[in-house]
Enzyme design. Sequence first.
Site, PDB file in Angstrom:
ATOM      1  N   CYS A   1       0.451  -1.050   0.673  1.00  0.00           N
ATOM      2  CA  CYS A   1      -0.082   0.079  -0.157  1.00  0.00           C
ATOM      3  C   CYS A   1       0.919   1.306   0.043  1.00  0.00           C
ATOM      4  CB  CYS A   1      -0.988  -0.369   0.554  1.00  0.00           C
ATOM      5  SG  CYS A   1      -1.769  -1.259   1.734  1.00  0.00           S
TER       6      CYS A   1
ATOM      7  N   HIS B   1      -3.162   6.921   2.780  1.00  0.00           N
ATOM      8  CA  HIS B   1      -4.086   5.668   2.421  1.00  0.00           C
ATOM      9  C   HIS B   1      -5.272   5.553   2.480  1.00  0.00           C
ATOM     10  CE1 HIS B   1      -4.244   1.313   1.217  1.00  0.00           C
ATOM     11  NE2 HIS B   1      -4.005   0.905   2.317  1.00  0.00           N
TER      12      HIS B   1
ATOM     13  N   ASN C   1     -10.049  -0.271   0.136  1.00  0.00           N
ATOM     14  CA  ASN C   1      -8.804  -0.396   0.224  1.00  0.00           C
ATOM     15  C   ASN C   1      -8.646  -1.243  -1.300  1.00  0.00           C
ATOM     16  OD1 ASN C   1      -5.943  -0.717   0.341  1.00  0.00           O
ATOM     17  ND2 ASN C   1      -5.660  -0.800   2.654  1.00  0.00           N
TER      18      ASN C   1
HETATM   19  O1  UT7 Z   1      -4.059  -1.871   3.465  1.00  0.00           O
HETATM   20  C1  UT7 Z   1      -3.644  -1.814   5.172  1.00  0.00           C
HETATM   21  C2  UT7 Z   1      -4.237  -3.089   5.301  1.00  0.00           C
HETATM   22  N1  UT7 Z   1      -4.693  -2.870   5.975  1.00  0.00           N
HETATM   23  C3  UT7 Z   1      -5.355  -2.498   7.805  1.00  0.00           C
HETATM   24  O2  UT7 Z   1      -4.611  -1.384   7.326  1.00  0.00           O
HETATM   25  C4  UT7 Z   1      -5.877  -2.931   7.886  1.00  0.00           C
HETATM   26  C5  UT7 Z   1      -6.626  -3.116   9.807  1.00  0.00           C
HETATM   27  N2  UT7 Z   1      -7.195  -3.544  10.152  1.00  0.00           N
HETATM   28  C6  UT7 Z   1      -8.622  -3.093  10.088  1.00  0.00           C
HETATM   29  O3  UT7 Z   1      -8.541  -1.863   9.479  1.00  0.00           O
HETATM   30  C7  UT7 Z   1      -9.275  -4.007  11.250  1.00  0.00           C
HETATM   31  O4  UT7 Z   1      -8.674  -4.955  12.040  1.00  0.00           O
HETATM   32  C8  UT7 Z   1     -10.594  -4.536  10.687  1.00  0.00           C
HETATM   33  C9  UT7 Z   1     -11.777  -4.084  10.133  1.00  0.00           C
HETATM   34  C10 UT7 Z   1      -9.499  -5.656   9.651  1.00  0.00           C
HETATM   35  C11 UT7 Z   1     -11.025  -5.096  11.912  1.00  0.00           C
HETATM   36  O5  UT7 Z   1     -11.373  -4.443  12.751  1.00  0.00           O
HETATM   37  P1  UT7 Z   1     -11.812  -4.651  14.302  1.00  0.00           P
HETATM   38  O6  UT7 Z   1     -11.886  -3.394  14.860  1.00  0.00           O
HETATM   39  O7  UT7 Z   1      -9.924  -4.964  14.464  1.00  0.00           O
HETATM   40  O8  UT7 Z   1     -12.180  -6.033  14.514  1.00  0.00           O
HETATM   41  P2  UT7 Z   1     -11.567  -7.691  15.142  1.00  0.00           P
HETATM   42  O9  UT7 Z   1     -10.809  -8.200  14.033  1.00  0.00           O
HETATM   43  O10 UT7 Z   1     -11.002  -7.279  16.156  1.00  0.00           O
HETATM   44  O11 UT7 Z   1     -13.239  -8.569  14.968  1.00  0.00           O
HETATM   45  C12 UT7 Z   1     -14.471  -8.059  16.072  1.00  0.00           C
HETATM   46  C13 UT7 Z   1     -15.040  -9.105  16.352  1.00  0.00           C
HETATM   47  C14 UT7 Z   1     -14.904 -10.758  15.813  1.00  0.00           C
HETATM   48  O12 UT7 Z   1     -15.794 -11.116  16.653  1.00  0.00           O
HETATM   49  P3  UT7 Z   1     -15.873 -11.057  18.101  1.00  0.00           P
HETATM   50  O13 UT7 Z   1     -13.748 -12.814  18.086  1.00  0.00           O
HETATM   51  O14 UT7 Z   1     -15.454 -10.481  19.194  1.00  0.00           O
HETATM   52  O15 UT7 Z   1     -16.785 -12.346  18.084  1.00  0.00           O
HETATM   53  C15 UT7 Z   1     -14.289 -10.534  14.684  1.00  0.00           C
HETATM   54  O16 UT7 Z   1     -15.418 -12.102  14.433  1.00  0.00           O
HETATM   55  O17 UT7 Z   1     -15.748  -9.213  14.966  1.00  0.00           O
HETATM   56  C16 UT7 Z   1     -16.153 -10.197  13.857  1.00  0.00           C
HETATM   57  N3  UT7 Z   1     -15.401  -9.545  12.435  1.00  0.00           N
HETATM   58  C17 UT7 Z   1     -16.747  -9.207  11.539  1.00  0.00           C
HETATM   59  N4  UT7 Z   1     -18.015  -9.495  11.942  1.00  0.00           N
HETATM   60  C18 UT7 Z   1     -18.973  -8.689  10.688  1.00  0.00           C
HETATM   61  C19 UT7 Z   1     -14.547  -9.635  12.065  1.00  0.00           C
HETATM   62  N5  UT7 Z   1     -14.577  -9.116  10.599  1.00  0.00           N
HETATM   63  C20 UT7 Z   1     -15.943  -9.394  10.633  1.00  0.00           C
HETATM   64  C21 UT7 Z   1     -16.819  -9.085   9.224  1.00  0.00           C
HETATM   65  N6  UT7 Z   1     -18.072  -8.720  10.086  1.00  0.00           N
HETATM   66  N7  UT7 Z   1     -16.344  -8.372   8.261  1.00  0.00           N
END
Ligand code: UT7
Length: 331
Positions: A115, A255, A285
């Site tokens: 990225c 970004h 993204n």
């Molecule tokens: O270009 C550079 C590359 N990437 C980035 O910059 C991404 C950086 N990271 C992020 O943007 C975030 O970490 C994400 C958007 C990917 C995820 O958000 P988060 O707030 O960190 O969520 P999490 O992974 O902590 O998940 C929280 C909960 C989990 O459930 P439990 O374990 O609390 O029951 C996940 O299983 O949300 C669940 N979850 C979802 N639920 C519905 C994770 N993805 C999803 C989804 N829909 N798509």
Amino acid sequence: MNKNQAGILGIGSYIPEKIVTNKDLEKIMNTSDEWIVERTGIHERRVAADDQATSDLATEAARRALEDAGIGPDELDLIIVATVTPDMSFPSTACLVQNNLKAVNAAAFDLTAVCSGFVYGLAVGSQFIQTGLYKKVLVIGAEALSRIMDWTDRNTGMIFGDGAGAVVLGVTSPGCGILGIHLGSDGSGGDLLKVSAGGSRLPASLDTVAKRQHFIYMNGKEVFKFAVKIMGDAANKALENAKLTAADIDCFVPHQANIRIVQSAAKRLGFPMEKVVVNVDKYGNTSAASIPIALDEAVKSGRIKNGNTILLVGFGGGLTWASSVIKWCKG
Ligand code: UT7
């Protein structure tokens, strides 16, 4: 003062037509529109048509940038394509674009910084201008991430999108153009965001396909933490390099990874959101394409005006980060 001050002479972008909304994703993965909007700010993303590869998106963005710069393809000395979704391992996507454009006098190569790739490309391309070796360099950030996304994985499948943005670099007036650049990397974080298979470590096999190792793997939480810290640090380094401060910046083009990352970087740098370009809601993204697409839209909409000082900051897999301060003096 360098008599070959490098700056952006033309800019263009291309977004594929097909829209995939969060509601569409609800039908193929265990997610919801509400969750995606709240956690990422993304409402929809674009996906390349079946017959479109990264070089096609890149070529269209390049044509628009050339037109904007008012130069012909034969005037290009070099084409750099920043991408992690090349059409194939080789030839490079840059060579495919060179052929599509009939840029018969241009050298061409790809650059991989995920990225951060577009700002890395800007840094590399501007060196050729500043040394006087080349007069016109085309830098493109282009991705067809839909081709390496696991559409059944809710941890990654909702974030990414396809698109391309391009700039023509050349000599600009003293005091204008690229005033500051900072690049960085931390390979110890490489496992946080990767595509494991298909290279020389894990060549493609039935086993790698069965294990879904040709798709993007991301440790979202750790990448998020890294992003929030590095955006501010990288911005400050480029400002330092340009001998400016955040107060001198008219427009911040980060970004487009996640609205929460963008907001936290803006807050840390003291930018009100009116100074920040955001289009992650429309495109998700798009990795190396995200900054040039956002920059192009901000310029075309009149948000960035001649004489404005702008700050670009990217971060991504590698891990890598890259930032640049530019005085916009085009046209
Ligand atoms: O270009 C550079 C590359 N990437 C980035 O910059 C991404 C950086 N990271 C992020 O943007 C975030 O970490 C994400 C958007 C990917 C995820 O958000 P988060 O707030 O960190 O969520 P999490 O992974 O902590 O998940 C929280 C909960 C989990 O459930 P439990 O374990 O609390 O029951 C996940 O299983 O949300 C669940 N979850 C979802 N639920 C519905 C994770 N993805 C999803 C989804 N829909 N798509």
